[in-house]
Design a protein around this motif. Structure first.
Motif, PDB file in Angstrom:
ATOM      1  N   ARG A 178     105.001 -17.869  72.372  1.00  0.00           N
ATOM      2  CA  ARG A 178     105.086 -17.158  71.094  1.00  0.00           C
ATOM      3  C   ARG A 178     104.207 -15.915  71.113  1.00  0.00           C
ATOM      4  O   ARG A 178     104.608 -14.835  70.660  1.00  0.00           O
ATOM      5  CB  ARG A 178     104.680 -18.106  69.958  1.00  0.00           C
ATOM      6  CG  ARG A 178     105.016 -17.629  68.547  1.00  0.00           C
ATOM      7  CD  ARG A 178     103.925 -16.798  67.939  1.00  0.00           C
ATOM      8  NE  ARG A 178     102.657 -17.517  67.858  1.00  0.00           N
ATOM      9  CZ  ARG A 178     101.480 -16.908  67.811  1.00  0.00           C
ATOM     10  NH1 ARG A 178     101.396 -15.586  67.872  1.00  0.00           N
ATOM     11  NH2 ARG A 178     100.356 -17.613  67.736  1.00  0.00           N
ATOM     12  N   ARG A 179     102.998 -16.030  71.662  1.00  0.00           N
ATOM     13  CA  ARG A 179     102.097 -14.875  71.748  1.00  0.00           C
ATOM     14  C   ARG A 179     102.672 -13.778  72.642  1.00  0.00           C
ATOM     15  O   ARG A 179     102.595 -12.593  72.312  1.00  0.00           O
ATOM     16  CB  ARG A 179     100.725 -15.308  72.292  1.00  0.00           C
ATOM     17  CG  ARG A 179      99.841 -16.036  71.307  1.00  0.00           C
ATOM     18  CD  ARG A 179      98.416 -16.145  71.817  1.00  0.00           C
ATOM     19  NE  ARG A 179      98.319 -16.950  73.022  1.00  0.00           N
ATOM     20  CZ  ARG A 179      97.891 -18.211  73.053  1.00  0.00           C
ATOM     21  NH1 ARG A 179      97.517 -18.812  71.939  1.00  0.00           N
ATOM     22  NH2 ARG A 179      97.832 -18.879  74.187  1.00  0.00           N
ATOM     23  N   PRO A 184     102.340 -12.074  66.706  1.00  0.00           N
ATOM     24  CA  PRO A 184     101.617 -12.758  65.634  1.00  0.00           C
ATOM     25  C   PRO A 184     102.402 -12.925  64.339  1.00  0.00           C
ATOM     26  O   PRO A 184     101.975 -13.661  63.456  1.00  0.00           O
ATOM     27  CB  PRO A 184     100.399 -11.857  65.404  1.00  0.00           C
ATOM     28  CG  PRO A 184     100.851 -10.505  65.832  1.00  0.00           C
ATOM     29  CD  PRO A 184     101.766 -10.746  66.991  1.00  0.00           C
ATOM     30  N   PHE A 185     103.548 -12.246  64.221  1.00  0.00           N
ATOM     31  CA  PHE A 185     104.300 -12.320  62.968  1.00  0.00           C
ATOM     32  C   PHE A 185     105.372 -13.409  62.986  1.00  0.00           C
ATOM     33  O   PHE A 185     106.084 -13.587  61.994  1.00  0.00           O
ATOM     34  CB  PHE A 185     104.935 -10.958  62.647  1.00  0.00           C
ATOM     35  CG  PHE A 185     103.924  -9.861  62.475  1.00  0.00           C
ATOM     36  CD1 PHE A 185     103.075  -9.840  61.379  1.00  0.00           C
ATOM     37  CD2 PHE A 185     103.787  -8.873  63.436  1.00  0.00           C
ATOM     38  CE1 PHE A 185     102.128  -8.838  61.230  1.00  0.00           C
ATOM     39  CE2 PHE A 185     102.843  -7.870  63.299  1.00  0.00           C
ATOM     40  CZ  PHE A 185     102.012  -7.853  62.199  1.00  0.00           C
ATOM     41  N   VAL A 186     105.505 -14.109  64.104  1.00  0.00           N
ATOM     42  CA  VAL A 186     106.476 -15.208  64.168  1.00  0.00           C
ATOM     43  C   VAL A 186     105.894 -16.421  63.449  1.00  0.00           C
ATOM     44  O   VAL A 186     104.846 -16.939  63.840  1.00  0.00           O
ATOM     45  CB  VAL A 186     106.801 -15.578  65.626  1.00  0.00           C
ATOM     46  CG1 VAL A 186     107.658 -16.837  65.678  1.00  0.00           C
ATOM     47  CG2 VAL A 186     107.511 -14.431  66.318  1.00  0.00           C
ATOM     48  N   LEU A 272     105.709  -4.552  65.938  1.00  0.00           N
ATOM     49  CA  LEU A 272     105.861  -5.886  65.362  1.00  0.00           C
ATOM     50  C   LEU A 272     106.125  -6.926  66.443  1.00  0.00           C
ATOM     51  O   LEU A 272     105.907  -8.118  66.231  1.00  0.00           O
ATOM     52  CB  LEU A 272     107.018  -5.892  64.355  1.00  0.00           C
ATOM     53  CG  LEU A 272     106.897  -4.915  63.178  1.00  0.00           C
ATOM     54  CD1 LEU A 272     108.165  -4.948  62.337  1.00  0.00           C
ATOM     55  CD2 LEU A 272     105.674  -5.243  62.329  1.00  0.00           C
ATOM     56  N   LEU A 273     106.625  -6.462  67.605  1.00  0.00           N
ATOM     57  CA  LEU A 273     106.964  -7.349  68.711  1.00  0.00           C
ATOM     58  C   LEU A 273     106.236  -6.917  69.977  1.00  0.00           C
ATOM     59  O   LEU A 273     106.179  -5.722  70.280  1.00  0.00           O
ATOM     60  CB  LEU A 273     108.474  -7.300  69.000  1.00  0.00           C
ATOM     61  CG  LEU A 273     109.429  -7.980  68.027  1.00  0.00           C
ATOM     62  CD1 LEU A 273     110.863  -7.671  68.439  1.00  0.00           C
ATOM     63  CD2 LEU A 273     109.195  -9.482  68.003  1.00  0.00           C
ATOM     64  N   PRO A 274     105.708  -7.866  70.763  1.00  0.00           N
ATOM     65  CA  PRO A 274     105.111  -7.503  72.046  1.00  0.00           C
ATOM     66  C   PRO A 274     106.135  -7.379  73.173  1.00  0.00           C
ATOM     67  O   PRO A 274     105.859  -6.768  74.198  1.00  0.00           O
ATOM     68  CB  PRO A 274     104.149  -8.659  72.321  1.00  0.00           C
ATOM     69  CG  PRO A 274     104.753  -9.823  71.618  1.00  0.00           C
ATOM     70  CD  PRO A 274     105.449  -9.266  70.406  1.00  0.00           C
TER      71      PRO A 274
END
Length: 349
Positions: A178-179, A184-186, A272-274
């Motif tokens: 997830r990271r 962090p917004f998931v 917003l996404l890595p």
């Protein structure tokens, strides 16, 4: 046997160390990681080392096999950093194997190293490994395959095994993934049956999955056996939108590829996404693999279905699961999410 596992504290590394420790033919294990873990395993000693800078020859001295798993997924916004760790670091690992006189090298390649192929024609290990140029992960995995070609030519006495698995999941790695890919917004608590309304049905969204324990058993067989060459690893069934929707109790909604890529690109550019947009393109273009060779030559059969591996991932996401290593640290709540934001969402490791 004395086995060195490079990248021993991540998703696959922890499972490989456990599998080797349970094998009576393996007398000692050296786990190599950038950050020493609190986790302990029988017959395993730990060495703190970065593949990009450490004296690896000294660590490999006296080993019967080296398993190279270390791979840096982040920071995706600094491709020179991942290239240095993944490509140059792999070159340093291979060079140290030769200098230390290690007889066997098992390298973690990936389905991502393969060139694009139609999803309805499964490919074997002879399919070209030129990756997908639009994704750093595919470029780096493919380049390391070329480095290994040269290494095998120059060092024919070293037994080289290349593992090419699909996506590898387990409960303990859910927070890490997830990271790395969601950020962090998931909202992990929402990843549960009945809480996600739909799964996007994107053309080409079909992929192969396996459980980390099954991947580890394939590595163990490669280490303790005499096999050479490449091996595709995956469990059944192939995962598509319908399988994902079934696991999540959701419905599928048709989403054009162009729209999906635009949404991911927007999330990337807005920080917003890595995960970089090219990763979606890679997934949509990577082939479906045949796994006959792993079953026939290694004697490997996965014990978990791909659906079981995914179910563990979803349960782990919901519970914030992890373990006592830096890569697999469990979800630490709001404070942990703030620390993730401080990395710039893909700008720093």
């Amino acid at each position: 046997m004395r086995v060195v596992v490079v990248g021993a504290t991540g998703n696959v590394g922890t499972s490989v160390v456990r599998a080797l420790a349970a094998d009576d033919s393996v007398t000692s294990i050296v786990g190599v990681a950038r950050r020493l873990p609190g986790w302990r395993v029988d017959r395993t000693d730990w060495r703190q080392a970065d593949v990009a800078t450490a004296d690896l020859t000294r660590i490999f001295d006296g080993a019967d096999a080296v398993v190279h798993l270390a791979w840096l997924f982040q920071p995706t916004r600094s491709p020179a950093v991942t290239w240095r760790a993944n490509v140059l670091g792999s070159m340093r690992v291979f060079r140290a194997v030769a200098e230390a006189g290690v007889p066997s090298l098992v390298h973690a390649s990936s389905v991502g190293a393969y060139s694009p192929a139609p999803k309805d024609q499964p490919v074997d290990e002879s399919w070209p490994t030129h990756g997908w140029p639009g994704a750093a992960y595919g470029r780096e995995k493919a380049y390391v395959e070329r480095v290994l070609d040269v290494f095998e030519h120059d060092h024919p006495t070293v037994r080289v095994v290349r593992m090419r698995p699909g996506f590898i999941f387990q409960r303990a790695a859910a927070t890490e993934q997830r990271r790395l890919f969601g950020g962090p917004f998931v909202p992990g608590r929402l990843v549960k049956t009945g809480r996600i309304p739909f799964v996007p049905d994107i053309p080409g969204l079909r992929m192969q999955v396996l459980h980390a324990e099954d991947a580890a058993q394939a590595y163990r067989l490669a280490v303790t056996g005499r096999a050479r060459g490449a091996f595709n690893l995956a469990a059944e069934p192939v995962i598509g939108p319908n399988e994902l929707a079934g696991l999540l109790g959701a419905r599928t909604v048709r989403v054009p590829e162009r729209m999906a890529k635009a949404v991911m690109a927007a999330g990337w550019h807005l920080r917003l996404l890595p995960a970089a947009p090219g990763l979606l393109e890679l997934v949509l273009r990577m082939p479906i693999m045949k796994t006959d060779r792993a079953r026939e030559v290694l004697g490997w059969t996965p014990r978990h279905s791909s659906l079981q591996a995914l179910r563990e991932l979803f349960d782990g996401l919901h519970d914030g699961a992890g373990m006592e290593t830096a890569p697999l640290a469990p979800d630490k709540g709001p404070a942990g999410r703030v620390r993730e934001l401080a990395t710039g969402i893909g700008r720093r490791p």
